[in-house]
Write an enzyme that holds these catalytic residues in place. Structure first.
Site, PDB file in Angstrom:
ATOM      1  N   GLU A  89      -4.257 -16.740  28.630  1.00  0.00           N
ATOM      2  CA  GLU A  89      -3.999 -17.791  29.619  1.00  0.00           C
ATOM      3  C   GLU A  89      -5.254 -18.043  30.465  1.00  0.00           C
ATOM      4  OE1 GLU A  89      -0.949 -18.121  33.476  1.00  0.00           O
ATOM      5  OE2 GLU A  89      -1.354 -16.192  32.516  1.00  0.00           O
ATOM      6  N   HIS A  90      -5.554 -19.306  30.722  1.00  0.00           N
ATOM      7  CA  HIS A  90      -6.648 -19.651  31.628  1.00  0.00           C
ATOM      8  C   HIS A  90      -6.122 -19.645  33.055  1.00  0.00           C
ATOM      9  CE1 HIS A  90     -10.096 -21.927  33.321  1.00  0.00           C
ATOM     10  NE2 HIS A  90      -9.156 -22.424  34.103  1.00  0.00           N
ATOM     11  N   LEU A  91      -6.831 -18.968  33.952  1.00  0.00           N
ATOM     12  CA  LEU A  91      -6.492 -18.978  35.375  1.00  0.00           C
ATOM     13  C   LEU A  91      -7.709 -19.459  36.158  1.00  0.00           C
ATOM     14  CD1 LEU A  91      -4.661 -15.519  35.704  1.00  0.00           C
ATOM     15  CD2 LEU A  91      -3.599 -17.782  35.517  1.00  0.00           C
ATOM     16  N   ASP A 217     -10.608   0.070  34.770  1.00  0.00           N
ATOM     17  CA  ASP A 217     -12.002  -0.348  34.979  1.00  0.00           C
ATOM     18  C   ASP A 217     -12.058  -1.314  36.160  1.00  0.00           C
ATOM     19  OD1 ASP A 217     -14.731  -0.616  34.603  1.00  0.00           O
ATOM     20  OD2 ASP A 217     -14.566  -2.036  32.941  1.00  0.00           O
TER      21      ASP A 217
END
Length: 309
Positions: A89-91, A217
């Site tokens: 998904e692009h955020l 991380d």
């Protein structure tokens, strides 16, 4: 690339956007599709599929807790020019600022999720008629993860282990030391590690550690926010000690006092916290040594010397 995405995602329209990014390990590009906007990470290394499959499993595990937001992973694919890519998904993200305290609270919720699940199971088991109930996800009573995850591009050994101290020494520090020895034959590092192994159990005396799902991380480059709240990404997850998460967060800065206050209001510091934090930072300094060279040797050896005293 567009043709591969159309075929694999079942889209009729795919168009590259201006949004792109790159890190130390992979390159990224956003695409508009008729099924929504996606972000694609690409890496040409032969071992990239293992790395991306570990990242996808990590994102999925965090997503399922419903605690802190991550990009929804979609698919790992073979890249057209060799290597692999991860579609997610692009955020629209910006640097973490106004939502720092919220991230601290949500990160604590992530770390407490498995413990609370265990407490619910225990309570249900002792309540007549409740023992056979269904829970949202199984309680994890060991340290490790179902798949290999990579911190950077180096794989982490995630074999399930009952004892956290043994897991950390054998499956985190020892593989890094093996790489140091193979790469440089650093005698002083090996001698210090031999001495430190004898001291590690004392740092965990009287500590009851319940496995917590970790991002793995969590440095400032892997956190962000949008108008709705904080976002974390690029995880290298496993079930471990919650304190481990704060090690790399404190190494390179970028986290405000409000982040730590919110976190520790839910998970207070246990006695010996500072020494254990340095022990956990040792993994990250060794990992940077093995990624980027001997510029991180001094910090690695300094931590071992201090912990041996």
């Amino acid at each position: 690339m567009e043709a591969v995405l159309r075929r694999e995602l079942g889209c009729s329209s795919v168009k590259a956007m201006g949004h792109s990014g790159s890190g130390c390990i992979s390159q990224g590009q956003s695409y508009d599709t008729d099924r929504g906007r996606v972000f694609v990470k690409v890496n040409s290394k032969a071992e990239a599929r293992r790395m991306f499959e570990g990242e996808m499993a990590s994102l999925t595990a965090i997503l399922e807790t419903g605690t802190v937001r991550v990009p929804r992973p979609i698919k790992v694919l073979d890249a057209p020019g060799g290597g692999s890519m991860l579609v997610m998904e692009h955020l629209d993200m910006s640097s973490l600022s106004s939502h720092a305290a919220k991230l601290g609270a949500q990160l604590a919720d992530l770390h407490l999720k498995n413990k609370k699940l265990g407490e619910t199971l225990q309570k249900d088991a002792s309540t007549v008629g409740r023992g056979g109930g269904q829970v949202e996800r199984p309680f994890v009573d060991q340290f490790g993860f179902d798949v290999v995850t990579c911190c950077g591009y180096l794989p982490q050994v995630n074999d399930w282990q009952k004892d956290w101290v043994e897991f950390y020494a054998r499956q985190r520090i020892q593989p890094q030391m093996d790489m140091v020895e193979k790469g440089s034959g650093d005698r002083e590092a090996c001698e210090l590690w031999s001495a430190l192994q004898l001291k590690i159990p004392n740092l965990f005396r009287d500590l009851d550690i319940v496995p917590a799902l970790l991002h793995g991380d969590l440095w400032a480059g892997n956190v962000a926010e949008d108008s709705s709240g904080p976002i974390i990404f690029d995880p290298a997850s496993f079930y471990g000690h919650s304190e481990y998460e704060l090690a790399i967060a404190g190494m390179f800065g970028g986290f405000s006092g409000s982040f730590y206050s919110a976190y520790h209001s839910k998970i207070p510091k246990a006695p010996g916290f500072e020494k254990r934090l340095r022990l956990y930072q040792l993994f990250h300094y060794l990992n940077h040594w093995n990624h980027f060279g001997s510029g991180y040797r001094g910090s690695s050896l300094s931590i071992m010397r201090n912990l041996i005293k």
